[in-house]
Write a protein that holds these residues in place. Structure first.
Motif, PDB file in Angstrom:
ATOM      1  N   LYS A  93      43.528 -15.461  24.451  1.00  0.00           N
ATOM      2  CA  LYS A  93      43.075 -14.315  23.650  1.00  0.00           C
ATOM      3  C   LYS A  93      43.498 -14.500  22.203  1.00  0.00           C
ATOM      4  O   LYS A  93      44.493 -15.157  21.906  1.00  0.00           O
ATOM      5  N   ASN A  94      42.742 -13.902  21.316  1.00  0.00           N
ATOM      6  CA  ASN A  94      43.008 -13.929  19.875  1.00  0.00           C
ATOM      7  C   ASN A  94      42.963 -15.335  19.288  1.00  0.00           C
ATOM      8  O   ASN A  94      43.673 -15.645  18.334  1.00  0.00           O
ATOM      9  N   THR A  95      42.168 -16.191  19.888  1.00  0.00           N
ATOM     10  CA  THR A  95      41.914 -17.521  19.334  1.00  0.00           C
ATOM     11  C   THR A  95      40.409 -17.696  19.209  1.00  0.00           C
ATOM     12  O   THR A  95      39.650 -16.982  19.868  1.00  0.00           O
ATOM     13  N   PRO A  96      39.950 -18.622  18.394  1.00  0.00           N
ATOM     14  CA  PRO A  96      38.500 -18.827  18.259  1.00  0.00           C
ATOM     15  C   PRO A  96      37.832 -19.306  19.561  1.00  0.00           C
ATOM     16  O   PRO A  96      36.622 -19.187  19.705  1.00  0.00           O
ATOM     17  N   HIS A  97      38.606 -19.799  20.477  1.00  0.00           N
ATOM     18  CA  HIS A  97      38.050 -20.344  21.719  1.00  0.00           C
ATOM     19  C   HIS A  97      38.358 -19.452  22.923  1.00  0.00           C
ATOM     20  O   HIS A  97      38.473 -19.935  24.042  1.00  0.00           O
ATOM     21  N   TYR A  98      38.451 -18.146  22.690  1.00  0.00           N
ATOM     22  CA  TYR A  98      38.790 -17.209  23.760  1.00  0.00           C
ATOM     23  C   TYR A  98      37.819 -17.323  24.929  1.00  0.00           C
ATOM     24  O   TYR A  98      36.602 -17.346  24.747  1.00  0.00           O
ATOM     25  N   SER A  99      38.341 -17.446  26.107  1.00  0.00           N
ATOM     26  CA  SER A  99      37.645 -17.551  27.402  1.00  0.00           C
ATOM     27  C   SER A  99      36.727 -18.772  27.514  1.00  0.00           C
ATOM     28  O   SER A  99      35.895 -18.839  28.403  1.00  0.00           O
ATOM     29  N   GLU A 100      36.888 -19.726  26.635  1.00  0.00           N
ATOM     30  CA  GLU A 100      36.140 -20.976  26.739  1.00  0.00           C
ATOM     31  C   GLU A 100      36.827 -21.852  27.790  1.00  0.00           C
ATOM     32  O   GLU A 100      38.052 -21.942  27.827  1.00  0.00           O
ATOM     33  N   ILE A 101      36.049 -22.488  28.621  1.00  0.00           N
ATOM     34  CA  ILE A 101      36.601 -23.304  29.710  1.00  0.00           C
ATOM     35  C   ILE A 101      36.187 -24.755  29.496  1.00  0.00           C
ATOM     36  O   ILE A 101      35.009 -25.059  29.342  1.00  0.00           O
ATOM     37  N   ILE A 102      37.188 -25.644  29.515  1.00  0.00           N
ATOM     38  CA  ILE A 102      36.941 -27.076  29.324  1.00  0.00           C
ATOM     39  C   ILE A 102      37.687 -27.843  30.402  1.00  0.00           C
ATOM     40  O   ILE A 102      38.875 -27.628  30.612  1.00  0.00           O
ATOM     41  N   ARG A 103      36.978 -28.707  31.088  1.00  0.00           N
ATOM     42  CA  ARG A 103      37.599 -29.542  32.128  1.00  0.00           C
ATOM     43  C   ARG A 103      38.493 -30.591  31.494  1.00  0.00           C
ATOM     44  O   ARG A 103      38.155 -31.193  30.480  1.00  0.00           O
ATOM     45  N   ALA A 104      39.627 -30.856  32.130  1.00  0.00           N
ATOM     46  CA  ALA A 104      40.546 -31.885  31.618  1.00  0.00           C
ATOM     47  C   ALA A 104      39.911 -33.262  31.688  1.00  0.00           C
ATOM     48  O   ALA A 104      40.223 -34.142  30.883  1.00  0.00           O
ATOM     49  N   ALA A 105      38.990 -33.472  32.608  1.00  0.00           N
ATOM     50  CA  ALA A 105      38.330 -34.776  32.743  1.00  0.00           C
ATOM     51  C   ALA A 105      37.453 -35.100  31.539  1.00  0.00           C
ATOM     52  O   ALA A 105      37.101 -36.252  31.327  1.00  0.00           O
ATOM     53  N   GLU A 106      37.100 -34.092  30.743  1.00  0.00           N
ATOM     54  CA  GLU A 106      36.243 -34.312  29.580  1.00  0.00           C
ATOM     55  C   GLU A 106      37.030 -34.681  28.325  1.00  0.00           C
ATOM     56  O   GLU A 106      36.457 -34.889  27.276  1.00  0.00           O
ATOM     57  N   CYS A 107      38.335 -34.744  28.453  1.00  0.00           N
ATOM     58  CA  CYS A 107      39.201 -35.045  27.290  1.00  0.00           C
ATOM     59  C   CYS A 107      39.443 -36.545  27.186  1.00  0.00           C
ATOM     60  O   CYS A 107      39.391 -37.279  28.158  1.00  0.00           O
ATOM     61  N   LYS A 108      39.796 -36.942  26.003  1.00  0.00           N
ATOM     62  CA  LYS A 108      40.142 -38.337  25.734  1.00  0.00           C
ATOM     63  C   LYS A 108      41.577 -38.420  25.279  1.00  0.00           C
ATOM     64  O   LYS A 108      42.097 -37.576  24.641  1.00  0.00           O
TER      65      LYS A 108
END
Length: 108
Positions: A93-108
């Protein structure tokens, strides 16, 4: 260990094809080849899944160490994202990416 079990299963298949069927030699070879391709595919998938699992665990480890990760062009760290039990990052909450979901597998 699983590979040894696979070899035993293949050996039992060859014995069954040899002693208990009336198939021709070429038909037995076709059946054994199909079974071998199936086993090879399972081994390849198992290796792929193990590598992906290791990659995700390395990413989670970096996150827990307080490092900033780059995922889909977004900087992910403990101040902007939470790590869920399913190895996904969820925006706080209170961040620009609130409730955004990103899989860890998509990270580098």
């Amino acid at each position: 260990m699983a590979y040894l079990l696979g070899l035993v299963v293949v050996g039992l298949l060859f014995l069954a094809l040899h002693y208990f069927t009336e198939l021709t030699k070429s038909q037995k070879l076709i059946v054994a080849s199909i079974f071998g391709v199936f086993i090879l595919g399972a081994v390849m998938y198992n290796n792929y899944a193990a590598k992906e699992r290791e990659q995700v665990l390395a990413i989670v480890k970096q996150y827990k160490q307080g490092k900033t990760l780059k995922c889909e062009g977004i900087d992910i760290n403990a101040s902007t994202f939470d790590l869920s039990g399913t190895n996904t990052f969820i925006g706080k909450k209170n961040t620009p990416h609130y409730s955004e979901i990103i899989r860890a597998a998509e990270c580098k």
